[in-house]
Write an enzyme that holds these catalytic residues in place. Structure first.
Site, PDB file in Angstrom:
ATOM      1  CE  LYS A  80      -4.378   1.015  -0.175  1.00 49.47           C
ATOM      2  NZ  LYS A  80      -5.838  -0.045  -0.420  1.00 49.47           N
ATOM      3  N   GLY A 179     -21.874   5.270   4.233  1.00 53.08           N
ATOM      4  CA  GLY A 179     -20.854   6.562   2.962  1.00 53.08           C
ATOM      5  C   GLY A 179     -21.623   5.680   1.954  1.00 53.08           C
ATOM      6  CB  VAL A 180     -23.906   6.902  -1.108  1.00 52.74           C
ATOM      7  CG1 VAL A 180     -24.343   6.090   0.049  1.00 52.74           C
ATOM      8  CG2 VAL A 180     -23.690   8.364  -0.102  1.00 52.74           C
ATOM      9  N   GLY A 181     -20.000   6.478  -1.471  1.00 46.01           N
ATOM     10  CA  GLY A 181     -19.224   6.753  -2.414  1.00 46.01           C
ATOM     11  C   GLY A 181     -19.292   6.163  -3.439  1.00 46.01           C
ATOM     12  CB  VAL A 183     -18.023   0.636  -2.800  1.00 48.58           C
ATOM     13  CG1 VAL A 183     -18.463  -0.291  -2.683  1.00 48.58           C
ATOM     14  CG2 VAL A 183     -16.382   0.693  -3.418  1.00 48.58           C
TER      15      VAL A 183
END
Length: 358
Positions: A80, A179-181, A183
């Protein structure tokens, strides 16, 4: 505390820091394991409070990528990259070119891709300085945005977990999505199409309203998502959502979402188990994105076009692996995250032994 004493270090093969004075680039690339193949994992750009916080995030995310790639049955290790900086104000093409030079300095031991705060356009700048970039567009091997594939894997995992824990299908099940980014939005649409009732939250009010309108969902303030009446809690934002403060507030019987490092501490996973909550280990259920990226790396290395059928076959296998985790957790009477960790470590250790013997 030194680097080697950090609880997140756990046998990393290499931890590399790079600074470019001209562009202001400050990046850490952590390579946890190359036993199964070159390390692969996205690059995250975030305004960390200090270098220690950035290092801890890089180590935790890198180790998780080793586990994720092993559980997704990919010929990749885990790595990462994190860039210290505000992606809203500090990104420049030159900075990502400098990042590309940092990646290239590792000589192929690490492949990078997009993560929080990093876009395909940023990676295109990095690609000018290194070939070890995946997640680009406009070439035959391109895999495109991995978010829909991540969401598809999470959707299949949620459906499996609901069948296991609630003995029913998704129609009429209430799912709270944090969270509705990219994905989370795709997941919401898939769950809505399957008949689930949705409760959504996000710090981005405009995006939240758009997704809610498309999926006929109820919305709540970010802090209230832990208190809603729901069958499934799906964390799809940043890590650490389930912690000592939020755990007592959850009412769901299933925790299954797309976020990385959902548990603030391993002890939280045991607490979920003891409370009868079925937890889908994050790095297993959300492996679709790295499978998609692996498909691109595979095509690039072979000089072939991207093969979506290979990706779908890996997604099928990923769901089977998640079911194996659930089965072993029942048989062994242990939390699912402990079972998954042991399975991932065993796969990595076996690959390392075979590599040594070759």
């Amino acid at each position: 505390m030194t680097l080697f004493d950090s609880p997140a270090f756990e046998g990393h093969e290499g931890v590399h820091s790079f600074f470019d004075e001209k562009t202001g680039l400050k990046t850490i690339i952590a390579v946890h394991s190359t036993a199964r193949g070159p390390a692969a994992g996205g690059c995250r750009m975030w305004p960390y409070a200090n270098a220690a916080a950035a290092l801890d995030d890089a180590l935790r995310l890198s180790r998780a990528m080793s586990y994720k790639n092993a559980m997704a049955d990919l010929e990749l290790g885990g790595g990462k990259a994190v860039i210290i900086g505000d992606s809203r104000s500090m990104k420049t093409p030159a900075l990502f070119e400098a990042f590309g030079r940092a990646v290239d300095a590792l000589g192929g031991r690490y492949w990078t891709a997009e993560d929080v705060g990093v876009s395909p356009a940023d990676l295109a700048s990095a690609r000018k300085a290194t070939r070890y970039v995946a997640g680009l567009e406009g070439h035959p091997a391109a895999s495109g945005d991995p978010s829909p594939v991540t969401a598809e894997g999470v959707f299949r995992g949620v459906r499996l977990a609901v069948r296991r824990a609630l003995k029913r299908d998704l129609d009429g099940v209430t799912v709270a999505i944090q969270g509705v980014g990219h994905v989370g939005a795709y997941l919401a649409e898939k769950l809505h199409a399957a008949g689930a009732r949705l409760i959504l939250t996000d710090v981005n009010e405009e995006a939240l309203a758009e997704v809610a309108a498309r999926t006929k969902a109820q919305t709540v303030a970010p802090g209230a998502i832990f208190d809603v009446e729901a069958d499934v809690f799906a964390p799809c934002a940043l890590g650490g959502a389930i912690n000592e403060t939020t755990l007592p507030r959850l009412r769901a019987k299933v925790v299954a979402g797309g976020a990385n490092n959902q548990l603030a501490d391993p002890a939280i996973g045991r607490a979920l188990f003891e409370q009868g909550v079925l937890y889908a280990p994050d790095y297993v259920i959300n492996g679709g994105g790295i499978i998609n990226v692996a498909g691109e790396i595979r095509a690039l290395e072979r000089g072939e076009a991207f093969d979506p059928t290979w990706v779908d076959a890996k997604l099928v296998r990923l769901t089977q692996t998640l079911e194996e985790v659930f089965d072993r957790a029942v048989t062994e009477g242990r939390p699912s995250h402990e079972v998954a960790n042991d399975m991932a470590k065993a796969r990595i250790a076996q690959a390392a032994a075979e590599k040594l013997a070759a």
